[in-house]
Write an enzyme that holds these catalytic residues in place. Structure first.
Site, PDB file in Angstrom:
ATOM      1  N   CYS A 113       0.817  -1.225   0.000  1.00 17.37           N
ATOM      2  CA  CYS A 113       0.000   0.000   0.000  1.00 17.37           C
ATOM      3  C   CYS A 113       0.851   1.277   0.000  1.00 17.37           C
ATOM      4  O   CYS A 113       0.321   2.373  -0.181  1.00 17.37           O
ATOM      5  CB  CYS A 113      -0.960   0.001   1.180  1.00 17.37           C
ATOM      6  SG  CYS A 113      -1.997  -1.464   1.256  1.00 17.37           S
ATOM      7  N   HIS A 246      -2.809   7.009   2.749  1.00 13.95           N
ATOM      8  CA  HIS A 246      -3.304   5.776   2.120  1.00 13.95           C
ATOM      9  C   HIS A 246      -4.738   5.521   2.585  1.00 13.95           C
ATOM     10  O   HIS A 246      -5.030   5.546   3.782  1.00 13.95           O
ATOM     11  CB  HIS A 246      -2.396   4.612   2.514  1.00 13.95           C
ATOM     12  CG  HIS A 246      -2.996   3.282   2.215  1.00 13.95           C
ATOM     13  ND1 HIS A 246      -3.535   2.977   0.985  1.00 13.95           N
ATOM     14  CD2 HIS A 246      -3.170   2.176   2.997  1.00 13.95           C
ATOM     15  CE1 HIS A 246      -3.994   1.742   1.020  1.00 13.95           C
ATOM     16  NE2 HIS A 246      -3.794   1.241   2.225  1.00 13.95           N
ATOM     17  N   ASN A 276     -10.179  -0.144   0.171  1.00 12.81           N
ATOM     18  CA  ASN A 276      -8.721  -0.048   0.155  1.00 12.81           C
ATOM     19  C   ASN A 276      -8.211  -0.644  -1.159  1.00 12.81           C
ATOM     20  O   ASN A 276      -8.310  -1.851  -1.380  1.00 12.81           O
ATOM     21  CB  ASN A 276      -8.172  -0.817   1.361  1.00 12.81           C
ATOM     22  CG  ASN A 276      -6.664  -0.763   1.460  1.00 12.81           C
ATOM     23  OD1 ASN A 276      -5.974  -0.393   0.511  1.00 12.81           O
ATOM     24  ND2 ASN A 276      -6.144  -1.149   2.608  1.00 12.81           N
TER      25      ASN A 276
HETATM   26  N1  ACO Z   1     -18.456  -8.169  10.139  1.00 14.32           N
HETATM   27  C1  ACO Z   1     -18.847  -8.446  11.372  1.00 14.32           C
HETATM   28  N2  ACO Z   1     -17.993  -8.781  12.358  1.00 14.32           N
HETATM   29  C2  ACO Z   1     -16.686  -8.813  12.046  1.00 14.32           C
HETATM   30  C3  ACO Z   1     -16.207  -8.518  10.760  1.00 14.32           C
HETATM   31  C4  ACO Z   1     -17.150  -8.192   9.776  1.00 14.32           C
HETATM   32  N3  ACO Z   1     -16.800  -7.898   8.511  1.00 14.32           N
HETATM   33  N4  ACO Z   1     -14.863  -8.622  10.753  1.00 14.32           N
HETATM   34  C5  ACO Z   1     -14.512  -8.981  12.007  1.00 14.32           C
HETATM   35  N5  ACO Z   1     -15.619  -9.087  12.783  1.00 14.32           N
HETATM   36  C6  ACO Z   1     -15.712  -9.469  14.184  1.00 14.32           C
HETATM   37  C7  ACO Z   1     -14.527 -10.250  14.676  1.00 14.32           C
HETATM   38  O1  ACO Z   1     -14.653 -11.619  14.320  1.00 14.32           O
HETATM   39  C8  ACO Z   1     -14.646 -10.031  16.152  1.00 14.32           C
HETATM   40  O2  ACO Z   1     -15.614 -10.898  16.657  1.00 14.32           O
HETATM   41  P1  ACO Z   1     -15.429 -11.580  18.110  1.00 14.32           P
HETATM   42  O3  ACO Z   1     -15.402 -10.435  19.067  1.00 14.32           O
HETATM   43  O4  ACO Z   1     -16.633 -12.435  18.221  1.00 14.32           O
HETATM   44  O5  ACO Z   1     -14.133 -12.321  18.047  1.00 14.32           O
HETATM   45  C9  ACO Z   1     -15.197  -8.623  16.273  1.00 14.32           C
HETATM   46  O6  ACO Z   1     -15.730  -8.296  14.981  1.00 14.32           O
HETATM   47  C10 ACO Z   1     -14.151  -7.591  16.611  1.00 14.32           C
HETATM   48  O7  ACO Z   1     -13.008  -7.824  15.788  1.00 14.32           O
HETATM   49  P2  ACO Z   1     -11.803  -6.853  15.799  1.00 14.32           P
HETATM   50  O8  ACO Z   1     -10.766  -7.366  14.864  1.00 14.32           O
HETATM   51  O9  ACO Z   1     -11.416  -6.583  17.225  1.00 14.32           O
HETATM   52  O10 ACO Z   1     -12.509  -5.539  15.213  1.00 14.32           O
HETATM   53  P3  ACO Z   1     -11.888  -4.139  15.018  1.00 14.32           P
HETATM   54  O11 ACO Z   1     -12.695  -3.132  15.696  1.00 14.32           O
HETATM   55  O12 ACO Z   1     -10.405  -4.143  15.256  1.00 14.32           O
HETATM   56  O13 ACO Z   1     -12.122  -3.918  13.455  1.00 14.32           O
HETATM   57  C11 ACO Z   1     -10.863  -3.992  11.454  1.00 14.32           C
HETATM   58  C12 ACO Z   1     -11.534  -4.810  12.532  1.00 14.32           C
HETATM   59  C13 ACO Z   1     -11.909  -3.183  10.712  1.00 14.32           C
HETATM   60  C14 ACO Z   1     -10.179  -4.951  10.480  1.00 14.32           C
HETATM   61  C15 ACO Z   1      -9.820  -3.057  12.124  1.00 14.32           C
HETATM   62  O14 ACO Z   1      -8.977  -3.786  12.956  1.00 14.32           O
HETATM   63  C16 ACO Z   1      -9.029  -2.316  11.118  1.00 14.32           C
HETATM   64  O15 ACO Z   1      -9.533  -1.471  10.429  1.00 14.32           O
HETATM   65  N6  ACO Z   1      -7.725  -2.588  11.040  1.00 14.32           N
HETATM   66  C17 ACO Z   1      -6.906  -1.988  10.050  1.00 14.32           C
HETATM   67  C18 ACO Z   1      -6.885  -2.902   8.930  1.00 14.32           C
HETATM   68  C19 ACO Z   1      -6.697  -2.257   7.615  1.00 14.32           C
HETATM   69  O16 ACO Z   1      -7.094  -1.164   7.328  1.00 14.32           O
HETATM   70  N7  ACO Z   1      -6.095  -3.029   6.791  1.00 14.32           N
HETATM   71  C20 ACO Z   1      -5.920  -2.634   5.463  1.00 14.32           C
HETATM   72  C21 ACO Z   1      -4.674  -3.165   4.982  1.00 14.32           C
HETATM   73  S1  ACO Z   1      -3.376  -2.419   5.788  1.00 14.32           S
HETATM   74  C22 ACO Z   1      -3.118  -1.048   5.115  1.00 14.32           C
HETATM   75  O17 ACO Z   1      -3.631  -0.769   4.087  1.00 14.32           O
HETATM   76  C23 ACO Z   1      -2.226  -0.187   5.862  1.00 14.32           C
END
Ligand code: ACO
Length: 319
Positions: A113, A246, A276
């Site tokens: 990215c 990004h 993304n």
């Molecule tokens: N729908 C519903 N529930 C979901 C989903 C979904 N799509 N995805 C995960 N969950 C659930 C998980 O299973 C978890 O359930 P549990 O509590 O029963 O175990 C719960 O939601 C919480 O999961 P977390 O991972 O703690 O959720 P979080 O608030 O951290 O959000 C997310 C997850 C959106 C991925 C966040 O961590 C994030 O945005 N991280 C950055 C990732 C990113 O942007 N990556 C892009 C690539 S990297 C880059 O470009 C730099």
């Protein structure tokens, strides 16, 4: 002194739009969850016949038109992609052929990215060194091909697309400063840990991510990188007209702006309508804001990448 300047921008999103509701119909997720955790409403998905080079071609043609540059006048093509058409030749060489030109240098950069910012900084260095005058720098991705469509934690986040700029030699900057960083010890928090060997896939061909680790890492380095690059350019936060980080997730973007103390209205957000798109996200956002007339000639814009590797970096440019 020779500098480089962005003289044209272009972008392309495939026609097929995929909404959050389509995921909700198939997986244990909801439009409300995806919107509240990521800010993403929809993404675009390429046709199976379209490779990164095809998306790159559309974006490049628009950037070249905007710059008033003929493909034959380009003497350097850099494509940032982690989803190349082939193992080789490079997507940049395929793009060169699709543009109908030959002879100029063409290669890919792979910094996930951060790829576009890495590519822009590389092209800027080539131009400043005096050997090249007109570079086409492209970010193009078909991340839909490397997603596990049953993993709700990752598949809702990404989309396909391409963005491009023409970078031209100029007597005024242009690109004021670029700072690139990497830390390979974080390889495991975001990866596609697979390869092709002996005709078979070894490892996994799907994206794996520790979402919370990525979130924290991204916010920390985006803030650090913004401050470091502003200092290198001898500018203050107040000198910036726009910040284009990004486009990963609205919460990452807003947290970065908040930590920097940057007013929300200077933050460019487009991830809501394309997800993304990895290396394509920064030039896509730039082109959208240029074409809508919000980013104008003379504006100072900080472009920022962060992604797998881990890699990160920023370029401070005057349009
Ligand atoms: N729908 C519903 N529930 C979901 C989903 C979904 N799509 N995805 C995960 N969950 C659930 C998980 O299973 C978890 O359930 P549990 O509590 O029963 O175990 C719960 O939601 C919480 O999961 P977390 O991972 O703690 O959720 P979080 O608030 O951290 O959000 C997310 C997850 C959106 C991925 C966040 O961590 C994030 O945005 N991280 C950055 C990732 C990113 O942007 N990556 C892009 C690539 S990297 C880059 O470009 C730099």
């Amino acid at each position: 002194m020779i500098y480089s300047r962005i003289t044209g921008t272009g972008s392309y999103l495939p026609a097929r739009v995929m909404t959050n509701q389509e995921f909700a119909a198939r997986l244990d997720t909801s439009d409300a969850w995806i919107r509240s955790r990521t800010g993403i409403v929809q993404r675009h998905i390429a046709e199976s016949s379209q490779g990164s080079s095809d998306l790159a071609l559309h974006a490049s043609v628009k950037a070249l038109e905007a710059a008033g540059t003929k493909p034959a006048d380009v003497d350097l093509i850099i494509v940032a992609t982690s989803t190349p058409d082939y193992v080789f030749p490079s997507t940049a060489c395929l793009l060169q052929a699709k543009l109908g030109v030959k002879g100029c240098a063409a290669f890919d950069v792979q910094a996930v990215c951060s790829g576009f910012v890495y590519g822009l900084a590389t092209a800027d260095s080539f131009i400043k060194a005096g050997g090249h005058k007109k570079a086409l720098v492209v970010g193009a991705e078909v991340f839909s091909r490397i997603l596990d469509w049953n993993d709700r934690g990752t598949c809702v986040l990404f989309g396909d697309g391409a963005g491009a700029v023409v970078l031209s030699a100029d007597s005024k900057p242009g690109v004021h400063a670029s700072i690139l960083r990497a830390d390979g010890s974080y390889a495991d928090i975001l990866s596609v840990p697979g390869n092709v060997c002996g005709g078979a896939i070894v490892g996994t061909p799907f994206l794996r991510m520790d979402g919370q680790a990525v979130f924290k890492f991204a916010v920390r380095v985006l803030e650090e990188s913004a401050r470091e690059t502003l200092a290198a350019a001898k500018m203050a936060l107040e000198d910036l007209d726009w910040l284009i980080p990004h486009q990963a997730n609205v919460r990452i973007l807003e947290a970065t702006a908040r930590k920097l103390g940057l007013p929300r209205e200077k933050l460019v957000v487009t991830v809501d309508h394309h997800g993304n798109t990895s290396a394509a996200s920064v030039p896509l956002a730039l082109d959208e804001f240029v074409r809508s007339g919000k980013i104008r000639a003379g504006h100072r814009v900080l472009l920022q990448g962060v992604g797998g590797g881990f890699t990160w970096g920023s370029s401070l440019v005057t349009l």
